[in-house]
Design a protein around this motif. Structure first.
Motif, PDB file in Angstrom:
ATOM      1  N   ALA A 121       4.935   8.948  11.877  1.00 26.40           N
ATOM      2  CA  ALA A 121       3.149   8.915  12.132  1.00 26.40           C
ATOM      3  C   ALA A 121       2.985   9.124  11.531  1.00 26.40           C
ATOM      4  O   ALA A 121       1.516   8.611  11.043  1.00 26.40           O
ATOM      5  CB  ALA A 121       3.065   9.505  13.329  1.00 26.40           C
ATOM      6  N   ASN A 122       2.400  10.163  10.515  1.00 25.67           N
ATOM      7  CA  ASN A 122       1.622  10.569   9.207  1.00 25.67           C
ATOM      8  C   ASN A 122       1.892  10.424   7.395  1.00 25.67           C
ATOM      9  O   ASN A 122       1.005  10.632   6.582  1.00 25.67           O
ATOM     10  CB  ASN A 122       0.916  11.941   9.293  1.00 25.67           C
ATOM     11  CG  ASN A 122       1.733  12.919   9.350  1.00 25.67           C
ATOM     12  OD1 ASN A 122       3.030  13.444   8.570  1.00 25.67           O
ATOM     13  ND2 ASN A 122       1.570  14.353   9.902  1.00 25.67           N
ATOM     14  N   SER A 137       0.066   7.500   5.931  1.00 22.50           N
ATOM     15  CA  SER A 137      -1.407   7.650   5.129  1.00 22.50           C
ATOM     16  C   SER A 137      -1.512   8.922   4.743  1.00 22.50           C
ATOM     17  O   SER A 137      -2.502   9.241   3.516  1.00 22.50           O
ATOM     18  CB  SER A 137      -1.948   8.547   6.402  1.00 22.50           C
ATOM     19  OG  SER A 137      -1.428   8.696   7.423  1.00 22.50           O
ATOM     20  N   LYS A 139       4.471   0.220  10.485  1.00 28.31           N
ATOM     21  CA  LYS A 139       3.780   0.071  11.321  1.00 28.31           C
ATOM     22  C   LYS A 139       1.996   0.896  12.083  1.00 28.31           C
ATOM     23  O   LYS A 139       1.738  -0.043  10.998  1.00 28.31           O
ATOM     24  CB  LYS A 139       3.999  -0.167  13.006  1.00 28.31           C
ATOM     25  CG  LYS A 139       3.076   0.140  13.511  1.00 28.31           C
ATOM     26  CD  LYS A 139       3.012  -1.729  14.199  1.00 28.31           C
ATOM     27  CE  LYS A 139       1.061  -1.823  15.000  1.00 28.31           C
ATOM     28  NZ  LYS A 139       1.401  -3.573  15.255  1.00 28.31           N
ATOM     29  N   ASN A 140       2.316   1.750  10.438  1.00 33.52           N
ATOM     30  CA  ASN A 140       1.441   2.713  10.731  1.00 33.52           C
ATOM     31  C   ASN A 140       0.670   2.125   8.767  1.00 33.52           C
ATOM     32  O   ASN A 140      -0.143   2.526   8.427  1.00 33.52           O
ATOM     33  CB  ASN A 140       1.569   4.453  10.225  1.00 33.52           C
ATOM     34  CG  ASN A 140       1.653   4.996  11.329  1.00 33.52           C
ATOM     35  OD1 ASN A 140       1.556   4.416  12.246  1.00 33.52           O
ATOM     36  ND2 ASN A 140       3.239   5.466  11.557  1.00 33.52           N
ATOM     37  N   CYS A 141       1.864   1.409   8.246  1.00 33.02           N
ATOM     38  CA  CYS A 141       1.010   0.893   7.011  1.00 33.02           C
ATOM     39  C   CYS A 141      -0.075  -0.590   6.837  1.00 33.02           C
ATOM     40  O   CYS A 141      -0.089  -0.969   5.917  1.00 33.02           O
ATOM     41  CB  CYS A 141       1.851  -0.008   5.952  1.00 33.02           C
ATOM     42  SG  CYS A 141       3.783   1.704   5.453  1.00 33.02           S
TER      43      CYS A 141
END
Length: 666
Positions: A115-116, A119, A162-164
């Protein structure tokens, strides 16, 4: 490879163990949050304020300067002697990513997770936390976690990609998107025997697909892994990342029908209203399994019509999906293509892509159904439906049939998936199905009073005559058009009926046409004549069968025999038509009598004119002769006096002879 449980375990151990720094220059007990600011709980007061968005971080210079090249350069290149404030508004990942990077600089344990990680990797690149400043810096740590943990896991690759979505263009430039897309594509195309089927999108207590290098491991005792197990996971991605994944899957050589099915499922999820329930003519089409919402008849595209996604985003989705549809025929269903074409017309998609989509529909036009073909006219046309679009699709279909007349037709979309009512057909049968579809479409759009006769006629005559074995559907369309356009002239009605062949009508259609007052009389007579020929042939065939003779010449039956074998309704229609014919004959005889009377009057007038002309000529001749007689008398008297009586008499006789000749001439 790692399964999902080992992935998270390795990630936690990797984060808690390796990221702990033994070189803590500032003793701290941790970070604490106060409203919109973070403070380091140490004995030394902070000497640097870092502003990231609306969040303030009260930190110390030395831990940041030792590991961040950007902050180091910002402070030393500043014109201020003691710079106490640094603003980083464009830092990727925002305050959350900087919080983790700051903790890393202070030596606080940081837990790297899917998830992190994306970032934090972008934030480390932004802060220039390289190996030149310190060995084992944040860029190295996050890159190692991505390469050895994330890319080995299906679930983690999906979540990182997805987080990108919020990290453009940093994630793209750092090749995170490319590497995750290729990892997903490789796993989607791999042998599913090593996968224990589960979805990423399911609750957290359900694990993601498990990968195992041990070939003896059974995939699942309960149910086998379906070939579309990866559809639901990839549909959570943004359209540009979904395109990257599908492109990578194409390169790996996956079957085009699976790629097409994934595209249809993605469109169902991200284009509300694209697919409706109960699609298909018989209601048994596979399209029923994609239920993305209720399909609304949108006459004009507006923001109110698109409550879930903005028009610009939907336009981008439609354009992207059109560009990645596999080029093979039947990779997606014709119904899906038509619905996508409806949205493309509404959203004003690029004309080149619309044309490409129309060609794709033309390739498999025989699989279309009427409901999907009724596309509203979004280009401010006078007609309710876009008839020109259907005309172009039909032309693409005919071009496709002409270019591949002898090639075997591929199995249709419905054939491959075992649907009923769609066996493999020849090219001729495909044209027949298209002809029935076009006739049904004409019947539907003919109710529009703004539909011009030319458009109706051109669309009806586009198909060759051999495509229709029966013109009943075309007759229904013509009758519907005549009902909706009662003000057509006699010439226009005849022109409309020319598109129909009366000899191809069934007995029911002929019976209806014989009593149809909207049809021109000439067409009714043609229908009755063709039906009479059919009846004669039927009687002759029956007589031939009864007699059993090989050489039989049918005798034309009498009128009484013909009428006895004709249905009552047909006799009534014939009687009405005959009555109309007799009326026309009577009117024609009246016109002929009037013409003869006028001709007689004209001849009388001519005779009177000739008499008047003759009288005028006669009066002129008589006056001339009177003068001549006077001169003769005078000359005779003179001759008598002179004793020349005989020559004068002879002269008078000579003069009278030409007079009688002239009178006879006149």
């Amino acid at each position: 490879m790692w399964d999902s449980e080992s992935d998270s375990t390795v990630g936690r151990e990797y984060g808690n163990g390796v990221l702990n720094s033994s070189k803590q220059e500032v003793k701290n007990d941790g970070f604490e949050r106060r409203d919109q600011s973070w403070h380091v709980t140490t004995d030394i007061p902070s000497d640097l304020l870092v502003q990231v968005g609306e969040v303030s971080f009260y930190l110390h210079k030395y831990p940041l300067l030792s590991r961040s090249g950007r902050i180091n350069r910002t402070i030393y290149e500043s014109k201020e002697i003691e710079l106490k404030r640094v603003k980083l508004d464009d830092l990727p990942g925002g305050p959350d990513a900087f919080e983790l990077a700051a903790k890393f600089c202070y030596g606080v344990p940081v837990d790297l997770t899917p998830a992190n990680i994306s970032s934090l990797r972008c934030a480390a690149e932004y802060l220039e936390m390289t190996e030149d400043l310190e060995e084992g810096n944040l860029i190295f740590k996050t890159e190692a976690f991505l390469s050895y943990v994330v890319l080995s896991s299906w679930r983690d690759s999906i979540l990182v990609l997805k987080n990108c979505e919020q990290l453009s263009p940093w994630a793209e430039n750092l090749q995170i998107v490319r590497r995750c897309s290729e990892s997903i594509a490789w796993k989607a195309c791999a042998n599913p025997r090593g996968i224990k089927w589960a979805y990423t999108g399911k609750p957290t207590n359900v694990s993601s697909p498990k990968w195992s290098e041990n070939k003896e491991t059974s995939p699942s005792r309960n149910q086998p892994v379906p070939p579309d197990w990866w559809f639901e996971d990839v549909t959570i991605l943004r359209i540009d990342h979904f395109v990257r994944v599908v492109t990578a899957i194409k390169v790996k050589g996956m079957r085009f029908e699976l790629i097409g099915a994934a595209i249809m499922q993605y469109a169902t999820k991200w284009l509300p209203g694209l697919v409706k329930e109960g699609a298909g003519e018989n209601g048994n089409n596979k399209d029923n399994s994609w239920k993305g919402g209720t399909l609304h008849m949108i006459v004009a595209g507006s923001k109110e019509d698109l409550p879930s996604i903005q028009m610009k985003e939907q336009r981008m989705i439609v354009e992207s999906l059109i560009s990645i549809i596999p080029p093979q025929k039947d990779s997606v269903s014709c119904s899906f293509l038509l619905r996508l074409l409806r949205m493309a017309s509404m959203l004003k998609v690029a004309p080149a892509l619309v044309t490409e989509l129309e060609k794709r529909v033309g390739m498999q036009f025989e699989q279309a159904n009427l409901a999907d073909l009724l596309i509203p006219a979004y280009n401010k046309s006078e007609t309710l439906y876009d008839v020109d679009l259907v005309q172009r699709i039909l032309e693409h279909f005919l071009v496709q049939e002409q270019t591949e007349p002898s090639s075997p037709r591929r199995q249709s979309f419905s054939d491959k998936h075992g649907y009923e009512g769609s066996p493999r057909h020849s090219s001729h049968n495909a044209k027949m199905r298209v002809a029935r579809l076009v006739d049904s479409y004409l019947t539907e759009v003919s109710r529009d009073r703004n539909l011009s006769l030319t458009k109706f006629q051109v669309l009806a005559e586009t198909l060759p005559e051999t495509a229709r074995t029966c013109d009943d559907g075309l007759y229904r369309a013509i009758d519907s058009y005549l009902k909706a356009h009662p003000m057509l002239s006699e010439h226009e009605r005849k022109r409309l009926c020319r598109v129909m062949d009366c000899q191809k009508l069934s007995i029911d259609a002929c019976m209806h046409a014989a009593q149809n007052e909207r049809l021109p009389l000439r067409v009714v007579v043609q229908v009755l004549f063709s039906e009479q020929v059919k009846i004669n042939n039927a009687i002759a065939n029956n007589a031939l069968k009864d007699s059993g003779e090989s050489h039989y010449h049918p005798v034309i039956p009498t009128r009484k025999t013909l009428l006895e074998g004709t249905p009552q309704s047909f006799q009534e229609g014939w009687a009405m038509a005959k009555k109309d014919i007799n009326t026309l004959k009577f009117e024609l005889e009246s016109v002929k009598a009037t013409y003869l009377q006028l001709q007689t009057d004209m001849e009388n007038l001519q005779r009177q004119m000739e008499k008047m002309t003759k009288q005028k000529q006669t009066s002129a001749w008589s006056s001339g002769w009177k003068k001549l007689s006077k001169l003769t008398k005078m000359s005779s008297m003179e001759s008598h006096e002179s004793g020349l009586q005989e020559p004068v008499l002879l002269q008078a006789e000579q003069v009278r002879k030409p007079r009688r000749w002239r009178n006879s001439i006149s």
